[in-house]
Design a protein around this motif. Structure first.
Motif, mmCIF file in Angstrom:
data_model
loop_
_atom_site.group_PDB
_atom_site.id
_atom_site.type_symbol
_atom_site.label_atom_id
_atom_site.label_comp_id
_atom_site.label_asym_id
_atom_site.label_seq_id
_atom_site.Cartn_x
_atom_site.Cartn_y
_atom_site.Cartn_z
ATOM 1 N N ARG A 1 3.807 5.825 7.556
ATOM 2 C CA ARG A 1 4.358 4.882 8.013
ATOM 3 C C ARG A 1 3.390 3.641 9.444
ATOM 4 N NH1 ARG A 1 9.592 1.132 7.829
ATOM 5 N NH2 ARG A 1 9.170 -0.761 8.304
ATOM 6 N N LYS B 1 -3.987 -1.408 9.337
ATOM 7 C CA LYS B 1 -3.654 -2.250 9.056
ATOM 8 C C LYS B 1 -4.012 -3.339 10.343
ATOM 9 C CE LYS B 1 -0.322 -6.498 8.576
ATOM 10 N NZ LYS B 1 1.480 -7.025 8.804
ATOM 11 N N GLU C 1 -6.514 7.052 4.964
ATOM 12 C CA GLU C 1 -6.316 6.774 6.002
ATOM 13 C C GLU C 1 -5.966 6.969 6.978
ATOM 14 O OE1 GLU C 1 -3.215 1.684 4.259
ATOM 15 O OE2 GLU C 1 -2.669 3.545 5.203
ATOM 16 N N ALA D 1 -1.953 7.427 2.928
ATOM 17 C CA ALA D 1 -2.104 7.665 4.188
ATOM 18 C C ALA D 1 -2.816 9.029 5.538
ATOM 19 C CB ALA D 1 -0.989 8.489 4.968
ATOM 20 N N SER E 1 0.719 -1.371 0.003
ATOM 21 C CA SER E 1 0.076 -0.107 -0.016
ATOM 22 C C SER E 1 1.058 1.374 -0.445
ATOM 23 C CB SER E 1 -0.788 0.025 1.642
ATOM 24 O OG SER E 1 -0.355 0.001 2.468
ATOM 25 N N VAL E 2 2.127 0.964 -0.314
ATOM 26 C CA VAL E 2 3.100 2.261 0.417
ATOM 27 C C VAL E 2 3.417 2.570 -0.891
ATOM 28 C CG1 VAL E 2 5.329 3.532 1.382
ATOM 29 C CG2 VAL E 2 3.915 1.668 2.298
ATOM 30 N N THR F 1 0.112 3.231 8.726
ATOM 31 C CA THR F 1 -0.119 2.396 7.331
ATOM 32 C C THR F 1 -0.417 1.001 8.921
ATOM 33 O OG1 THR F 1 0.949 3.042 5.730
ATOM 34 C CG2 THR F 1 0.894 0.654 5.986
#
Length: 225
Positions: free
Chosen positions: A198, A205, A48, A45, A12-13, A201
């Motif tokens: 990150r 998750k 999310e 990001a 996803s990055v 993310t």
């Protein structure tokens, strides 16, 4: 042939689009490795982050490191513990203990993402802690934002997930302790976008929530990317 540990969920990055290049990214190959330095996907990001639940911290009561399983378990069953997997992934010019199938890292060089310093790693009682493995989302922070409700196997997986782990300067890792984005950011400003992206993310998750102050801090960093 050496097997490199690839961070699950990093698909996803992706590359930044329309937001400018970052100094350091969060691709599967971290800064310092040839072919790495993919920039963080700030647009993803931001998306999310909007989906994360915002709540206050739950009590830290009951938190123990052991609730996340033994430190540095071999969860992927590749014969190496997680600490050595991450050292092998994040260091360069590594040497290994003979007879360990390139598992136990003896020496190497870290291009520290948090400070920008170059740190020489040497395995030993008095030297190993110069490079530490940081949980980007600290375990106690995760405990207070959803993890205390998880089964033990999920907590063990979280504690050893390469996506949430990064080899960094030992003293800075100690300085960070269990702080979230509202109270601690890497001193190297050029890495903050990648760091926050990150963290988001990882939280997405594992469906961990954020506090209002943490979300505001994350939004502040992303707005400057």
């Amino acid at each position: 042939m050496r097997v490199r540990v690839m961070a699950a969920g990093l698909a996803s990055v992706a590359m930044l689009t329309g937001c400018g290049a970052l100094e350091a990214g969060i691709g599967a190959t971290p800064p310092g490795k040839a072919g790495g330095n993919e920039p963080a996907d700030v647009k993803e990001a931001r998306k999310e982050l909007k989906g994360l639940e915002v709540k206050g911290r739950a009590p830290k009561t009951g938190f123990e490191r052991e609730k996340f399983g033994p430190a540095w378990a071999d969860v992927d069953r590749n014969g190496c513990d997680t600490r050595n997997d991450i050292l092998k992934r994040d260091l360069r010019e590594e040497t290994f203990k003979p007879g360990t199938h390139d598992c136990i890292v003896l020496t190497g060089v870290l291009d520290d993402p948090y400070s920008g310093k170059t740190i020489k790693f040497k395995r030993g009682q008095d030297t190993s802690m110069a490079v530490q493995i940081d949980h980007l989302i600290p375990l106690s922070d995760a405990w207070q934002k959803g993890a205390q409700r998880w089964p033990a196997d999920k907590r063990k997986q979280f504690a050893n997930d390469p996506l949430n782990l990064l080899a960094v300067d030992g003293p800075l890792n100690g300085q960070k302790s269990d702080a979230d984005a509202a109270t601690w950011l890497p001193p190297r400003k050029g890495y903050r976008c990648a760091y926050i992206a990150r963290q988001i993310t990882v939280k997405a998750k594992y469906a961990l929530w954020v506090t209002a102050a943490e979300k505001a801090a994350m939004e502040g960093v992303l707005s400057s990317c």
